[in-house]
Design an enzyme around this catalytic site. Structure first.
Site, PDB file in Angstrom:
ATOM      1  N   ASN A  15       0.826  -1.199   0.000  1.00  0.00           N
ATOM      2  CA  ASN A  15       0.000   0.000   0.000  1.00  0.00           C
ATOM      3  C   ASN A  15       0.861   1.250   0.000  1.00  0.00           C
ATOM      4  O   ASN A  15       2.029   1.216   0.380  1.00  0.00           O
ATOM      5  CB  ASN A  15      -0.934  -0.001   1.219  1.00  0.00           C
ATOM      6  N   CYS A  16       0.256   2.349  -0.434  1.00  0.00           N
ATOM      7  CA  CYS A  16       0.898   3.646  -0.488  1.00  0.00           C
ATOM      8  C   CYS A  16       1.626   3.925   0.831  1.00  0.00           C
ATOM      9  O   CYS A  16       1.052   3.679   1.894  1.00  0.00           O
ATOM     10  CB  CYS A  16      -0.180   4.702  -0.744  1.00  0.00           C
ATOM     11  N   PRO A  17       2.858   4.389   0.807  1.00  0.00           N
ATOM     12  CA  PRO A  17       3.633   4.831  -0.364  1.00  0.00           C
ATOM     13  C   PRO A  17       4.603   3.780  -0.890  1.00  0.00           C
ATOM     14  O   PRO A  17       5.442   4.094  -1.727  1.00  0.00           O
ATOM     15  CB  PRO A  17       4.417   6.010   0.197  1.00  0.00           C
ATOM     16  N   ASP A  42      -2.859  -1.659  -4.980  1.00  0.00           N
ATOM     17  CA  ASP A  42      -3.256  -0.493  -4.194  1.00  0.00           C
ATOM     18  C   ASP A  42      -4.140   0.422  -5.054  1.00  0.00           C
ATOM     19  O   ASP A  42      -3.696   0.877  -6.107  1.00  0.00           O
ATOM     20  CB  ASP A  42      -2.004   0.265  -3.736  1.00  0.00           C
TER      21      ASP A  42
END
Length: 80
Positions: A15-17, A42
């Site tokens: 997931n981000c980042p 994501d």
């Protein structure tokens, strides 16, 4: 002309980042003009990856929705 098949970098499940951070590191080690497929799950990657390419001077060649996520074909720019 790009005769060599682009490598695929599996960023699924991150997931981000993390997808952008890992893509940045991988692209930095590649020659300018080289291409790399990024595979993500994501949902924010559809925003983050194009923004990263624009900021870093890479070219987003192709984007494709796939089951469970997206694929992005990125061509490394000349900037470091």
């Amino acid at each position: 002309m790009h005769n060599d098949m682009p490598a695929t970098y599996d960023l699924k499940g991150l997931n981000c980042p993390l997808p952008v951070l890992k893509a940045r590191k991988r692209l930095a080690a590649m020659r300018p003009g080289s291409r790399l497929w990024l595979e993500t799950t994501d949902p924010l990657a559809v925003i983050d990856i194009p923004a990263f390419c624009a900021d870093a001077g890479h070219q987003l060649v192709e984007t494709a929705a796939v089951t469970g996520g997206h694929r992005f074909l990125v061509e490394r720019g000349n900037a470091a």
